[in-house]
Design a protein around this motif. Structure first.
Motif, PDB file in Angstrom:
ATOM      1  N   VAL A 124     110.400  34.515  78.008  1.00  0.00           N
ATOM      2  CA  VAL A 124     110.588  35.922  78.359  1.00  0.00           C
ATOM      3  C   VAL A 124     110.387  36.132  79.855  1.00  0.00           C
ATOM      4  O   VAL A 124     111.109  36.924  80.491  1.00  0.00           O
ATOM      5  N   ALA A 125     109.416  35.445  80.445  1.00  0.00           N
ATOM      6  CA  ALA A 125     109.179  35.582  81.888  1.00  0.00           C
ATOM      7  C   ALA A 125     110.375  35.083  82.692  1.00  0.00           C
ATOM      8  O   ALA A 125     110.738  35.671  83.717  1.00  0.00           O
ATOM      9  N   MET A 126     111.009  34.013  82.230  1.00  0.00           N
ATOM     10  CA  MET A 126     112.207  33.514  82.906  1.00  0.00           C
ATOM     11  C   MET A 126     113.328  34.546  82.851  1.00  0.00           C
ATOM     12  O   MET A 126     114.016  34.804  83.858  1.00  0.00           O
ATOM     13  N   ALA A 127     113.527  35.146  81.680  1.00  0.00           N
ATOM     14  CA  ALA A 127     114.576  36.159  81.548  1.00  0.00           C
ATOM     15  C   ALA A 127     114.284  37.378  82.413  1.00  0.00           C
ATOM     16  O   ALA A 127     115.190  37.947  83.034  1.00  0.00           O
ATOM     17  N   SER A 128     113.025  37.793  82.479  1.00  0.00           N
ATOM     18  CA  SER A 128     112.660  38.952  83.302  1.00  0.00           C
ATOM     19  C   SER A 128     112.789  38.642  84.782  1.00  0.00           C
ATOM     20  O   SER A 128     113.209  39.496  85.569  1.00  0.00           O
ATOM     21  N   GLY A 129     112.419  37.428  85.181  1.00  0.00           N
ATOM     22  CA  GLY A 129     112.556  37.058  86.577  1.00  0.00           C
ATOM     23  C   GLY A 129     114.007  37.013  87.016  1.00  0.00           C
ATOM     24  O   GLY A 129     114.360  37.459  88.118  1.00  0.00           O
ATOM     25  N   ASP A 130     114.886  36.507  86.146  1.00  0.00           N
ATOM     26  CA  ASP A 130     116.304  36.470  86.474  1.00  0.00           C
ATOM     27  C   ASP A 130     116.926  37.862  86.453  1.00  0.00           C
ATOM     28  O   ASP A 130     117.914  38.107  87.154  1.00  0.00           O
ATOM     29  N   ALA A 131     116.362  38.771  85.661  1.00  0.00           N
ATOM     30  CA  ALA A 131     116.966  40.091  85.488  1.00  0.00           C
ATOM     31  C   ALA A 131     117.004  40.888  86.778  1.00  0.00           C
ATOM     32  O   ALA A 131     118.020  41.514  87.097  1.00  0.00           O
ATOM     33  N   LEU A 132     115.920  40.894  87.529  1.00  0.00           N
ATOM     34  CA  LEU A 132     115.861  41.689  88.761  1.00  0.00           C
ATOM     35  C   LEU A 132     115.718  40.808  89.992  1.00  0.00           C
ATOM     36  O   LEU A 132     116.563  40.830  90.886  1.00  0.00           O
ATOM     37  N   ALA A 133     114.652  40.027  90.057  1.00  0.00           N
ATOM     38  CA  ALA A 133     114.414  39.208  91.243  1.00  0.00           C
ATOM     39  C   ALA A 133     115.526  38.187  91.445  1.00  0.00           C
ATOM     40  O   ALA A 133     115.989  37.979  92.572  1.00  0.00           O
ATOM     41  N   GLY A 134     115.962  37.549  90.366  1.00  0.00           N
ATOM     42  CA  GLY A 134     117.006  36.538  90.498  1.00  0.00           C
ATOM     43  C   GLY A 134     118.314  37.118  90.995  1.00  0.00           C
ATOM     44  O   GLY A 134     118.956  36.557  91.897  1.00  0.00           O
ATOM     45  N   GLU A 135     118.725  38.231  90.409  1.00  0.00           N
ATOM     46  CA  GLU A 135     119.988  38.842  90.834  1.00  0.00           C
ATOM     47  C   GLU A 135     119.875  39.431  92.235  1.00  0.00           C
ATOM     48  O   GLU A 135     120.851  39.463  92.989  1.00  0.00           O
TER      49      GLU A 135
END
Length: 313
Positions: A124-135
């Motif tokens: 879940v942390a990976m998905a959340s990190g990619d959701a805002l910070a990653g993009e």
């Protein structure tokens, strides 16, 4: 007194040039359903997401086979469950990983409890990190705002994507564990920790409740991760912060002098999943854990919304 037309507030009109229409069509808001479908497709096209989900599906199989081979070999089984999650510690019952060998119902819940300690929050942390910070680090977040999508709707879509990841991951672990348990012990192995036989409908109902509870727990972790993700452009900062916070919380739970702090720590809810294996089921711990997760969810989403709506650029 009449209300002026919105066009009257835009300043003096200019004559349209050659080939330019007199009035341009208004920009429409992007449909929410289309945004959600695009987000979910993008999430499950990431190779790392598929790799983690495959690992989550394989771990209950490995655990079930390992326990079955250990007991068939005559070795003394060892309780390798998560810290503080041994169901037999308080009531004199057998450890949860020993009961797995005789019950197809215990394996999925035992696997879910173990993976909720680290690997599921990592997903879940990976998905959340990619959701805002990653993009944001790749510059693709601006494309959402040009769709056009308001920042509140953007956060809603990203949170929905994290929710889908949490639900799929939890359901995959339970499904893999249930199928493995049925293959190893058959349908006659549907027994609770109390030794009572359970019907298939009762087992499926308890497993569905476990998936729903685990999804809420993971969504609370995801909300905190989204809040951190809104403050940084580095996805790894989000993952390290979330996992570090969970590890520190588990360590603090082992210190008896900090008993007053334990009710505020999110991982303290995990032991309540053991109540679903007993007969009858006690919902007090599950309700308390759901309330605690709900508080983390509200706080995390509020911080993320406050940051994303006030952030420049």
């Amino acid at each position: 007194m009449t209300t002026p037309h919105p066009a009257a507030t835009r300043g003096p009109a200019t004559a349209p040039g050659p080939g330019v229409p007199a009035e341009l069509p208004a920009r429409r808001r992007a449909p929410l359903g289309r945004l959600l479908r695009a987000e979910v497709r993008w999430i499950f096209r990431r190779p790392r997401t598929l790799a983690v989900l495959a690992l989550l599906a394989a771990l209950p199989v490995i655990t079930g086979v390992a326990v079955d081979l250990t007991l068939d070999g005559g070795g003394a089984p060892v309780d390798t469950g998560p810290p503080g999650a041994g169901p037999g510690a308080s009531d004199g019952g057998p450890p949860i990983f020993v009961t797995m060998a005789a019950s197809a119902f215990v394996l999925p819940l035992g696997s879910l409890m173990t993976l909720l300690m680290l690997l599921l929050p990592l997903t879940v942390a990976m998905a959340s990190g990619d959701a805002l910070a990653g993009e944001q680090s790749h510059g693709t977040l601006r494309g959402w705002l040009l769709a056009p999508v308001s920042r509140g709707r953007l956060l809603l879509v990203k949170a929905a994507g994290v929710l889908v990841v949490a639900l799929v991951a939890s359901g995959l672990v339970v499904t893999s564990g249930m199928v493995t348990g049925l293959v190893l012990t058959g349908t006659d192995g549907l027994v609770s920790m109390s030794g009572t036989e359970l019907s298939m409908a009762d087992v499926l109902g308890r497993l569905g409740l476990a998936v729903a509870w685990a999804t809420l727990y993971l969504m609370a972790v995801g909300a905190v991760a989204l809040a951190i993700s809104a403050f940084t452009e580095h996805p790894m900062v989000v993952v390290v912060s979330v996992l570090g916070g969970l590890i520190v919380s588990v360590v603090l739970m082992q210190i008896s002098a900090l008993d007053w702090l334990h009710p505020f720590l999110l991982p303290s809810s995990l032991t309540s999943l053991v109540d679903l294996i007993r007969d009858p089921v006690s919902f007090d711990g599950l309700a308390e854990g759901a309330f605690r997760a709900g508080c983390y969810l509200v706080i995390g989403m509020s911080l993320a919304y406050a940051r994303i709506t006030t952030k420049a650029g």
